[in-house]
Design a protein around this motif. Structure first.
Motif, PDB file in Angstrom:
ATOM      1  N   ARG A   1       0.685  -1.257   0.083  1.00 38.19           N
ATOM      2  CA  ARG A   1       0.108   0.105   0.051  1.00 38.19           C
ATOM      3  C   ARG A   1       0.901   1.221  -0.151  1.00 38.19           C
ATOM      4  O   ARG A   1       2.089   1.339   0.565  1.00 38.19           O
ATOM      5  N   VAL A   2       0.374   2.380  -0.781  1.00 42.55           N
ATOM      6  CA  VAL A   2       1.070   3.453  -0.775  1.00 42.55           C
ATOM      7  C   VAL A   2       0.331   4.634  -0.100  1.00 42.55           C
ATOM      8  O   VAL A   2      -0.987   5.028  -0.640  1.00 42.55           O
ATOM      9  N   VAL A   3       0.803   5.387   0.743  1.00 41.58           N
ATOM     10  CA  VAL A   3       0.349   6.554   1.526  1.00 41.58           C
ATOM     11  C   VAL A   3       0.676   7.846   0.581  1.00 41.58           C
ATOM     12  O   VAL A   3       1.747   7.963   0.531  1.00 41.58           O
ATOM     13  N   VAL A   4      -0.295   8.481  -0.161  1.00 38.89           N
ATOM     14  CA  VAL A   4      -0.127   9.718  -0.688  1.00 38.89           C
ATOM     15  C   VAL A   4      -1.029  10.584  -0.368  1.00 38.89           C
ATOM     16  O   VAL A   4      -2.080  10.807  -1.009  1.00 38.89           O
ATOM     17  N   PRO A   5      -0.662  11.394   0.788  1.00 41.48           N
ATOM     18  CA  PRO A   5      -1.614  12.564   1.061  1.00 41.48           C
ATOM     19  C   PRO A   5      -1.571  13.760   0.235  1.00 41.48           C
ATOM     20  O   PRO A   5      -2.386  14.734   0.174  1.00 41.48           O
ATOM     21  N   ARG A   6      -0.386  14.080  -0.276  1.00 43.65           N
ATOM     22  CA  ARG A   6       0.074  15.249  -1.000  1.00 43.65           C
ATOM     23  C   ARG A   6      -0.547  15.240  -2.566  1.00 43.65           C
ATOM     24  O   ARG A   6      -0.463  14.389  -3.392  1.00 43.65           O
ATOM     25  N   SER A   7      -1.425  16.356  -2.915  1.00 43.72           N
ATOM     26  CA  SER A   7      -2.184  16.154  -4.157  1.00 43.72           C
ATOM     27  C   SER A   7      -1.083  16.143  -5.335  1.00 43.72           C
ATOM     28  O   SER A   7      -1.238  15.782  -6.312  1.00 43.72           O
ATOM     29  N   GLN A   8       0.186  16.796  -5.091  1.00 45.63           N
ATOM     30  CA  GLN A   8       0.943  16.936  -6.209  1.00 45.63           C
ATOM     31  C   GLN A   8       1.874  15.599  -6.524  1.00 45.63           C
ATOM     32  O   GLN A   8       2.038  15.274  -7.552  1.00 45.63           O
ATOM     33  N   ILE A   9       1.783  14.866  -5.467  1.00 43.88           N
ATOM     34  CA  ILE A   9       2.495  13.615  -5.558  1.00 43.88           C
ATOM     35  C   ILE A   9       1.339  12.504  -6.167  1.00 43.88           C
ATOM     36  O   ILE A   9       1.513  11.686  -6.817  1.00 43.88           O
ATOM     37  N   ARG A  10       0.228  12.529  -5.411  1.00 49.97           N
ATOM     38  CA  ARG A  10      -1.005  11.644  -6.071  1.00 49.97           C
ATOM     39  C   ARG A  10      -1.164  12.141  -7.597  1.00 49.97           C
ATOM     40  O   ARG A  10      -1.413  11.123  -8.383  1.00 49.97           O
ATOM     41  N   ARG A  11      -1.041  13.332  -7.959  1.00 52.01           N
ATOM     42  CA  ARG A  11      -1.206  13.496  -9.485  1.00 52.01           C
ATOM     43  C   ARG A  11      -0.182  12.849 -10.163  1.00 52.01           C
ATOM     44  O   ARG A  11      -0.623  12.201 -11.549  1.00 52.01           O
ATOM     45  N   ILE A  12       0.736  12.395  -9.947  1.00 52.92           N
ATOM     46  CA  ILE A  12       1.824  11.505 -10.589  1.00 52.92           C
ATOM     47  C   ILE A  12       1.306  10.142 -10.707  1.00 52.92           C
ATOM     48  O   ILE A  12       1.187   9.726 -12.000  1.00 52.92           O
TER      49      ILE A  12
END
Length: 124
Positions: free
Chosen positions: A79-90
């Protein structure tokens, strides 16, 4: 930007790798090596916490994909924790948000491991 990885064992057979800084071609080898060592320990769950990551390049994404496939082949969950929108966008631009199990928080990832969380994708 400095790069480092914290390794934690919050519960049996669960490893959290908390990534900090920019993950690019220059440091991706360290991530690949540490992820590989963790997978060799045969955990039930690996949580890659990107809360502290400021940038991921394509080599970082490829390393995560390879690690996830290796872990799945051994019966583990990734599982990957991605709270930041700029990283999630990738993840979203590459459509890998459909491949990886993305969570908004570490608590969400660990709850899934305990069987009391949803496996639905995290909200943006």
């Amino acid at each position: 930007d400095r790069f480092w990885i914290d390794e934690e064992y919050p519960q049996p057979r669960t490893v959290v790798l908390a990534v900090h800084g920019e993950v690019d071609l220059h440091v991706v080898g360290k991530l690949r090596d540490q992820l590989g060592e963790v997978i060799e320990e045969n955990p039930a769950l690996v949580v890659l916490d990107l809360s502290g990551a400021t940038f991921l390049d394509s080599t970082a994404i490829a390393t995560l994909l390879h690690g996830m496939k290796r872990l799945h082949a051994r019966g583990g969950r990734f599982r990957v924790v991605v709270p930041r929108s700029q990283i999630r966008r990738i993840f979203e631009m590459t459509l890998l948000d459909r491949v990886f199990d993305l969570d908004a928080s570490r608590q969400e990832s660990l709850a899934v491991a305990n069987g009391n969380g949803r496996t639905a994708p995290a909200r943006p």
